[in-house]
Design a protein around this motif. Structure first.
Motif, PDB file in Angstrom:
ATOM      1  N   ASP A  68      36.788 -18.262 -98.518  1.00 24.85           N
ATOM      2  CA  ASP A  68      38.000 -18.755 -98.085  1.00 24.85           C
ATOM      3  C   ASP A  68      39.031 -17.863 -99.307  1.00 24.85           C
ATOM      4  O   ASP A  68      38.277 -16.891 -99.663  1.00 24.85           O
ATOM      5  CB  ASP A  68      38.290 -19.918 -98.104  1.00 24.85           C
ATOM      6  CG  ASP A  68      38.287 -20.554 -99.771  1.00 24.85           C
ATOM      7  OD1 ASP A  68      38.213 -19.835-100.607  1.00 24.85           O
ATOM      8  OD2 ASP A  68      37.465 -21.795-100.128  1.00 24.85           O
TER       9      ASP A  68
ATOM     10  N   LEU B 239      33.221 -30.202-100.181  1.00 24.92           N
ATOM     11  CA  LEU B 239      32.888 -28.531 -99.444  1.00 24.92           C
ATOM     12  C   LEU B 239      31.640 -28.601 -98.831  1.00 24.92           C
ATOM     13  O   LEU B 239      30.948 -29.127 -98.370  1.00 24.92           O
ATOM     14  CB  LEU B 239      32.195 -27.668-100.441  1.00 24.92           C
ATOM     15  CG  LEU B 239      31.479 -26.604-100.689  1.00 24.92           C
ATOM     16  CD1 LEU B 239      32.666 -25.084-100.982  1.00 24.92           C
ATOM     17  CD2 LEU B 239      30.574 -25.771-101.860  1.00 24.92           C
TER      18      LEU B 239
ATOM     19  N   ARG C 146      40.789 -24.870-101.823  1.00 21.93           N
ATOM     20  CA  ARG C 146      40.753 -25.484-103.120  1.00 21.93           C
ATOM     21  C   ARG C 146      42.799 -25.707-103.752  1.00 21.93           C
ATOM     22  O   ARG C 146      42.969 -26.773-103.462  1.00 21.93           O
ATOM     23  CB  ARG C 146      40.481 -25.614-104.305  1.00 21.93           C
ATOM     24  CG  ARG C 146      41.016 -26.364-105.541  1.00 21.93           C
ATOM     25  CD  ARG C 146      39.191 -27.629-105.446  1.00 21.93           C
ATOM     26  NE  ARG C 146      39.346 -28.172-106.442  1.00 21.93           N
ATOM     27  CZ  ARG C 146      38.291 -28.490-106.629  1.00 21.93           C
ATOM     28  NH1 ARG C 146      37.094 -29.329-105.955  1.00 21.93           N
ATOM     29  NH2 ARG C 146      38.078 -28.887-108.026  1.00 21.93           N
TER      30      ARG C 146
ATOM     31  N   ILE D 172      36.197 -28.435 -97.103  1.00 20.39           N
ATOM     32  CA  ILE D 172      36.143 -26.258 -97.391  1.00 20.39           C
ATOM     33  C   ILE D 172      35.059 -26.073 -96.921  1.00 20.39           C
ATOM     34  O   ILE D 172      34.438 -26.835 -97.328  1.00 20.39           O
ATOM     35  CB  ILE D 172      36.668 -26.581 -99.200  1.00 20.39           C
ATOM     36  CG1 ILE D 172      37.643 -27.380-100.014  1.00 20.39           C
ATOM     37  CG2 ILE D 172      36.230 -25.259 -99.730  1.00 20.39           C
ATOM     38  CD1 ILE D 172      37.709 -27.817-101.112  1.00 20.39           C
TER      39      ILE D 172
ATOM     40  N   LEU E  12      35.573 -24.057-107.404  1.00 19.35           N
ATOM     41  CA  LEU E  12      35.507 -25.737-108.078  1.00 19.35           C
ATOM     42  C   LEU E  12      34.826 -26.142-109.320  1.00 19.35           C
ATOM     43  O   LEU E  12      34.940 -27.100-109.295  1.00 19.35           O
ATOM     44  CB  LEU E  12      34.555 -26.320-106.973  1.00 19.35           C
ATOM     45  CG  LEU E  12      34.559 -26.179-105.486  1.00 19.35           C
ATOM     46  CD1 LEU E  12      33.227 -26.469-104.344  1.00 19.35           C
ATOM     47  CD2 LEU E  12      35.515 -25.519-104.362  1.00 19.35           C
TER      48      LEU E  12
ATOM     49  N   ASN F 291      39.647 -21.915-108.974  1.00 25.42           N
ATOM     50  CA  ASN F 291      39.592 -22.784-107.659  1.00 25.42           C
ATOM     51  C   ASN F 291      37.722 -22.398-106.365  1.00 25.42           C
ATOM     52  O   ASN F 291      37.677 -22.929-105.594  1.00 25.42           O
ATOM     53  CB  ASN F 291      40.782 -22.346-107.268  1.00 25.42           C
ATOM     54  CG  ASN F 291      41.889 -24.131-107.126  1.00 25.42           C
ATOM     55  OD1 ASN F 291      41.330 -24.299-108.599  1.00 25.42           O
ATOM     56  ND2 ASN F 291      43.293 -23.251-107.172  1.00 25.42           N
TER      57      ASN F 291
ATOM     58  N   GLU G 204      29.902 -27.039-108.232  1.00 23.08           N
ATOM     59  CA  GLU G 204      28.803 -26.916-106.362  1.00 23.08           C
ATOM     60  C   GLU G 204      28.744 -26.283-105.821  1.00 23.08           C
ATOM     61  O   GLU G 204      28.493 -25.256-105.050  1.00 23.08           O
ATOM     62  CB  GLU G 204      30.021 -27.931-105.587  1.00 23.08           C
ATOM     63  CG  GLU G 204      29.299 -28.506-104.648  1.00 23.08           C
ATOM     64  CD  GLU G 204      30.383 -29.157-104.109  1.00 23.08           C
ATOM     65  OE1 GLU G 204      31.446 -30.076-104.354  1.00 23.08           O
ATOM     66  OE2 GLU G 204      30.085 -29.577-102.542  1.00 23.08           O
ATOM     67  N   ARG G 205      29.901 -24.638-106.705  1.00 26.37           N
ATOM     68  CA  ARG G 205      29.924 -23.738-105.630  1.00 26.37           C
ATOM     69  C   ARG G 205      29.552 -22.481-106.579  1.00 26.37           C
ATOM     70  O   ARG G 205      30.805 -21.932-107.162  1.00 26.37           O
ATOM     71  CB  ARG G 205      31.065 -23.445-104.595  1.00 26.37           C
ATOM     72  CG  ARG G 205      31.735 -23.036-104.110  1.00 26.37           C
ATOM     73  CD  ARG G 205      33.044 -22.449-103.061  1.00 26.37           C
ATOM     74  NE  ARG G 205      34.010 -22.864-103.557  1.00 26.37           N
ATOM     75  CZ  ARG G 205      35.166 -22.475-102.615  1.00 26.37           C
ATOM     76  NH1 ARG G 205      35.156 -22.633-101.627  1.00 26.37           N
ATOM     77  NH2 ARG G 205      36.448 -22.559-103.535  1.00 26.37           N
TER      78      ARG G 205
END
Lengths: 221, 221
Positions: free
Chosen positions: A193, A111, A99, A140, B201, B198, B170-171
């Motif tokens: 990540d 994502l 991100r 991502i 997200l 980040n 979402e994450r």
């Protein structure tokens, strides 16, 4: 029973349960830096006709390698230089960034599980002999755990299941929605990540505890 | 009872317990970008004798503001430009950055609670009228929740306690070691840095569920 007692009891039960297995539930974690997978056609568009990627170093997953070659990834607000290509060449080109990287490019990639690029962001890839504009392929990458069928049996999880992984670190965090990917070609390893690694203060490698979960996962393919 | 049953039971108990409170346990989350707090002496060293910071915008915590002024933060491998100064001037200068920023600077600041800078990293701050080399003051800020005594009573937590916060996203991730800071000058809000934002997200603002925890926290002051 007050809050302290409930919480302590539940944590004790979970802790004893999770650490009681024969193999424990520890997962090695590797931080994936931004990288590119290219089709052979795009390798040639960027590096010249008939060009073959050069092996630089093996990756943890068998058969995968970091190439000597790098490219520039460009978006409307900026670019990322010296982005490593991972080999071998694939059917479709794909660019995996964080991100943080996305803000620098001025793009908003979704994502996604690696390989699921339909409708993902367009992006420009620049090499020494040419550039290609991908109409889709920038994502991502969703965090995931590679494991063999034997690992899956030992951990009592299945391909496609989502689990939680608690990272051991000075700044501990739990990833809540981690996808299990099972193949006899894989080696046990969780991939996150650089944003996720930096959040957990892991630079390159770390370790986590797998916690089975029945939260529905995001499986795009 | 197999693993599925144990896990489901424990999750159900925790979920029902945590959502049963009168006020719920939702916490607003704000992402803190890199920023600088300066002593008045350093304001003058960087901007000129007698200089006063200019109010640009109120921050969520009462009395705190973003200044019009920015500085450059420099380390051995690079610099960060246009880093916002937060006012009012403090007793000691302090620079709060993310791990991502630290790599760019080539520095390795410790994870610290804001205000606890003893023995933290040295760093150079550059303004339009001069620069200062801080012998200490560069930190990665430990995540924390500001709240009033009334909030603390409602959440059944205490100043200095560490809790978990599960971010809705979402994450989704859970921050495992979040420090509670109580003052009647505060407004309810969790602060995380850009790497943590980040990873979850969250770009600027999000929401989380507070989960009491008895894991010992890192309290440096």
């Amino acid at each position: 029973m007050d809050q302290t007692n409930v919480q302590s009891l539940v944590e004790q039960v979970l802790s004893e349960y999770h650490h009681g297995g024969r193999n424990g539930l520890t997962i090695p974690i590797a931080v994936s830096a931004r990288h590119v997978h290219l089709s052979q056609a795009h390798v040639e568009a960027l590096f010249g006709a008939g060009y073959q990627l050069t092996h630089k170093a093996d990756l943890s997953q068998p058969g995968q390698f970091a190439a000597e070659e790098t490219v520039i990834i460009a978006g409307p607000k900026g670019c990322l230089e010296r982005v490593r290509i991972l080999g071998p060449a694939r059917g479709e080109s794909q660019v995996e960034i964080s991100r943080t990287d996305a803000f620098k490019l001025g793009l908003n990639p979704p994502l996604r599980l690696s390989g699921d690029i339909k409708g993902s962001s367009p992006v420009t890839v620049i090499g020494p002999k040419g550039s290609v504009h991908l109409s889709q392929g920038l994502i991502i990458a969703q965090n995931h755990i590679h494991m063999t069928p034997e690992d899956a049996a030992a951990f009592n999880v299945e391909h496609g299941q989502c689990v939680k992984v608690k990272v051991k670190s000075e700044r501990p965090i739990t990833f809540e929605n981690v996808l299990i990917r099972v193949s006899d070609r894989y080696k046990l390893e969780m991939h996150i990540d650089t944003d996720e690694g930096n959040a957990a203060l892991i630079s390159t490698r770390g370790e986590g505890i797998l916690i089975p979960s029945h939260t529905p996962g995001v499986i795009h393919s």
